[in-house]
Scaffold this motif. Structure first.
Motif, PDB file in Angstrom:
ATOM      1  N   ALA A 258     -20.626 -57.074 -38.804  1.00  0.00           N
ATOM      2  CA  ALA A 258     -20.310 -56.518 -38.621  1.00  0.00           C
ATOM      3  C   ALA A 258     -19.462 -55.030 -39.367  1.00  0.00           C
ATOM      4  O   ALA A 258     -19.349 -54.053 -39.830  1.00  0.00           O
ATOM      5  N   LEU A 259     -18.989 -55.557 -40.632  1.00  0.00           N
ATOM      6  CA  LEU A 259     -18.328 -55.177 -41.661  1.00  0.00           C
ATOM      7  C   LEU A 259     -19.342 -54.796 -42.666  1.00  0.00           C
ATOM      8  O   LEU A 259     -18.448 -53.567 -42.734  1.00  0.00           O
ATOM      9  N   ALA A 260     -20.675 -54.209 -42.283  1.00  0.00           N
ATOM     10  CA  ALA A 260     -21.810 -53.951 -43.305  1.00  0.00           C
ATOM     11  C   ALA A 260     -21.580 -52.255 -43.046  1.00  0.00           C
ATOM     12  O   ALA A 260     -22.591 -51.572 -43.624  1.00  0.00           O
ATOM     13  N   THR A 261     -21.512 -52.747 -41.739  1.00  0.00           N
ATOM     14  CA  THR A 261     -21.298 -51.201 -40.860  1.00  0.00           C
ATOM     15  C   THR A 261     -20.350 -49.590 -41.137  1.00  0.00           C
ATOM     16  O   THR A 261     -20.475 -48.258 -40.777  1.00  0.00           O
ATOM     17  N   ALA A 262     -19.071 -50.780 -42.325  1.00  0.00           N
ATOM     18  CA  ALA A 262     -18.642 -49.653 -42.781  1.00  0.00           C
ATOM     19  C   ALA A 262     -17.693 -49.206 -41.038  1.00  0.00           C
ATOM     20  O   ALA A 262     -17.204 -47.452 -40.850  1.00  0.00           O
ATOM     21  N   PRO A 263     -17.345 -49.862 -40.199  1.00  0.00           N
ATOM     22  CA  PRO A 263     -16.698 -49.694 -39.304  1.00  0.00           C
ATOM     23  C   PRO A 263     -15.149 -49.676 -39.683  1.00  0.00           C
ATOM     24  O   PRO A 263     -14.859 -50.073 -40.143  1.00  0.00           O
ATOM     25  N   GLN A 264     -14.463 -48.105 -38.485  1.00  0.00           N
ATOM     26  CA  GLN A 264     -13.181 -48.093 -38.564  1.00  0.00           C
ATOM     27  C   GLN A 264     -12.846 -49.088 -37.103  1.00  0.00           C
ATOM     28  O   GLN A 264     -11.316 -48.769 -38.016  1.00  0.00           O
ATOM     29  N   ASP A 285      -9.799 -62.797 -42.448  1.00  0.00           N
ATOM     30  CA  ASP A 285     -10.017 -63.372 -43.612  1.00  0.00           C
ATOM     31  C   ASP A 285     -11.481 -62.795 -44.926  1.00  0.00           C
ATOM     32  O   ASP A 285     -11.199 -62.736 -46.142  1.00  0.00           O
ATOM     33  N   GLN A 286     -12.142 -62.317 -44.734  1.00  0.00           N
ATOM     34  CA  GLN A 286     -12.635 -61.133 -44.681  1.00  0.00           C
ATOM     35  C   GLN A 286     -12.038 -60.037 -45.686  1.00  0.00           C
ATOM     36  O   GLN A 286     -12.830 -58.843 -45.162  1.00  0.00           O
ATOM     37  N   GLY A 287     -11.286 -59.410 -44.642  1.00  0.00           N
ATOM     38  CA  GLY A 287     -10.025 -58.527 -45.228  1.00  0.00           C
ATOM     39  C   GLY A 287      -9.928 -57.208 -44.399  1.00  0.00           C
ATOM     40  O   GLY A 287      -9.452 -55.737 -45.187  1.00  0.00           O
ATOM     41  N   PHE A 288     -10.752 -57.425 -43.246  1.00  0.00           N
ATOM     42  CA  PHE A 288     -10.618 -56.409 -42.811  1.00  0.00           C
ATOM     43  C   PHE A 288      -9.502 -55.927 -41.855  1.00  0.00           C
ATOM     44  O   PHE A 288      -8.837 -56.148 -41.642  1.00  0.00           O
ATOM     45  N   ARG A 289      -8.238 -54.357 -41.642  1.00  0.00           N
ATOM     46  CA  ARG A 289      -7.312 -53.926 -41.090  1.00  0.00           C
ATOM     47  C   ARG A 289      -6.981 -53.580 -41.112  1.00  0.00           C
ATOM     48  O   ARG A 289      -6.262 -52.753 -40.032  1.00  0.00           O
ATOM     49  N   GLY A 290      -8.271 -52.390 -40.100  1.00  0.00           N
ATOM     50  CA  GLY A 290      -8.700 -51.474 -39.454  1.00  0.00           C
ATOM     51  C   GLY A 290      -7.869 -52.424 -37.888  1.00  0.00           C
ATOM     52  O   GLY A 290      -7.713 -53.421 -37.466  1.00  0.00           O
ATOM     53  N   PRO A 291      -7.822 -51.302 -36.847  1.00  0.00           N
ATOM     54  CA  PRO A 291      -8.242 -52.003 -35.303  1.00  0.00           C
ATOM     55  C   PRO A 291      -8.717 -52.585 -34.323  1.00  0.00           C
ATOM     56  O   PRO A 291      -9.825 -52.356 -35.087  1.00  0.00           O
ATOM     57  N   CYS A 292      -8.657 -53.531 -34.120  1.00  0.00           N
ATOM     58  CA  CYS A 292      -8.823 -54.524 -33.619  1.00  0.00           C
ATOM     59  C   CYS A 292      -9.134 -55.246 -32.077  1.00  0.00           C
ATOM     60  O   CYS A 292      -7.394 -55.106 -31.809  1.00  0.00           O
ATOM     61  N   GLY A 293      -9.345 -55.398 -30.768  1.00  0.00           N
ATOM     62  CA  GLY A 293      -9.282 -55.091 -29.774  1.00  0.00           C
ATOM     63  C   GLY A 293     -10.503 -55.979 -28.857  1.00  0.00           C
ATOM     64  O   GLY A 293     -11.052 -56.559 -29.554  1.00  0.00           O
ATOM     65  N   ALA A 310      -3.621 -63.623 -37.653  1.00  0.00           N
ATOM     66  CA  ALA A 310      -4.770 -63.399 -37.272  1.00  0.00           C
ATOM     67  C   ALA A 310      -5.073 -62.174 -35.763  1.00  0.00           C
ATOM     68  O   ALA A 310      -5.557 -61.477 -36.024  1.00  0.00           O
ATOM     69  N   ALA A 311      -3.689 -62.803 -34.761  1.00  0.00           N
ATOM     70  CA  ALA A 311      -3.613 -62.157 -34.364  1.00  0.00           C
ATOM     71  C   ALA A 311      -2.314 -61.110 -33.706  1.00  0.00           C
ATOM     72  O   ALA A 311      -2.562 -59.707 -32.840  1.00  0.00           O
TER      73      ALA A 311
END
Length: 354
Positions: A258-264, A285-293, A310-311
């Motif tokens: 998923a992160l390989a697609t450079a998601p926002q 763990d893989q460093g994504f800090r954008g919005p999650c839901g 992580a929540a």
């Protein structure tokens, strides 16, 4: 329904039936028309003779009473939501019965089905022994709904659930010829909308979806919808899906893809709080800090406990509201806390308001 304006005491009558039409059929049609009209439910209740009682005419006469059943989980896996449902309904009934202008009293009977179908069926049969029963609220689970509907439908007793979400294709007995089951809540797969709207309003063009196939049909429908109508679609937005098979817990690989697609923005679509927590940890763990839901099903204490830090910052679409965020529910939230002895800072439980 409990807050409908109360009409003057009314007794329903029907004209003599024309030749060839039974009186019973005319009475049934007359009742249906009365219920459909403005304030018709009150008129119907006032005109009905509950379990042989009169309508309480005369100063100081006892009011007629009608029973509402609450068929809910008070001891099983969904007991928190079940207790909130029972408490919210009890508060509503107590408020109604305290009104000096009421024309009848409401009796609440709560039955514990433990979130199980067989227990829901037995509880529904117990409720049907009450000749004053006019409707049932609940249950919290789909097996409970299926079992309760099968018991109540032949007696034309309506069942209303704001918690259970019966999937499309599920057979509910008798609902093809007469409707007795009502579900005033959105379907679980439509709970992608709140977070997707959040992403659209922030101009997110690339959304990655972690597709947890352990969620079955619900996940499939939701992911399909996201891919066809992604956030910021009008501006060229796109959504990609990255599956985790039902027999796997390798969320690290799915998140890496998923992160390989450079998601926002990243959305977990599934039904398991534990597996959602694994997804949240992999993203952190893989460093994504954008919005999650995510959608509603994973939004439980289990997710918060397992995901830990992580929540933080996750968004969830739900079919329930926080009454503290609604001006119109301020009085309800205050009354609820007072009735059940909750501190002012304690949140009102999900589904109590509904």
């Amino acid at each position: 329904v409990l807050d409908l304006p109360v009409a003057e005491p009314t007794v329903l009558t029907a004209p003599e039936p024309p030749a060839g039409v039974s009186r019973r059929r005319v009475l049934a049609a007359g009742s249906a028309l009365a219920v459909a009209g403005a304030g018709g439910l009150t008129a119907w209740l006032l005109g009905r003779d509950p379990a042989g009682e009169g309508t309480g005419t005369g100063k100081g006469a006892a009011l007629p009473s009608y029973t509402i059943g609450v068929l809910t989980d008070l001891s099983g896996p969904t007991k928190e939501a079940g207790r909130a449902q029972e408490r919210g309904a009890r508060l509503a009934v107590e408020a109604f019965n305290a009104r000096p202008d009421r024309a009848f009293d409401v009796v609440l009977r709560a039955m514990d089905d433990g979130g199980q179908g067989p227990r829901a069926a037995a509880a529904a049969r117990d409720l049907l022994e009450d000749g004053r029963l006019v409707g049932v609220v609940g249950p919290t689970t789909v097996p409970g709904v299926v079992a309760a509907v099968a018991e109540l439908v032949d007696h034309s007793v309506p069942l209303i659930s704001v918690l259970a979400a019966v999937p499309n294709g599920t057979t509910l007995e008798g609902q093809t010829t007469k409707r007795t089951y009502f579900e005033p809540r959105p379907s679980p797969d439509s709970m992608i909308v709140p977070f997707a709207r959040h992403l659209s309003e922030r101009g997110v063009l690339r959304t990655a979806v972690v597709e947890d196939r352990d969620g079955g049909r619900s996940t499939w429908f939701a992911v399909n919808s996201l891919k066809k109508t992604p956030p910021s679609q009008a501006q060229g937005g796109k959504a990609t899906s990255h599956p985790v098979e039902a027999d796997s817990e390798d969320f690290a690989s799915a998140v890496r893809a998923a992160l390989a697609t450079a998601p926002q923005g990243v959305m977990y679509v599934g039904t398991s709080p534990r597996r959602a927590a694994l997804c949240a940890k992999a993203l952190r763990d893989q460093g994504f800090r954008g919005p999650c839901g995510s959608v509603e099903q994973p939004f439980t204490q289990e997710f918060l406990d397992l995901a830990g830090p992580a929540a933080e910052g996750w968004y969830f679409g739900t079919a329930h509201v926080d009454p503290d965020g609604l001006p119109g529910a301020k009085a309800f939230a205050a009354a609820y806390r007072k009735r059940w002895g909750l501190p002012a800072a304690t949140p009102v439980e999900p589904y109590a308001t509904e």
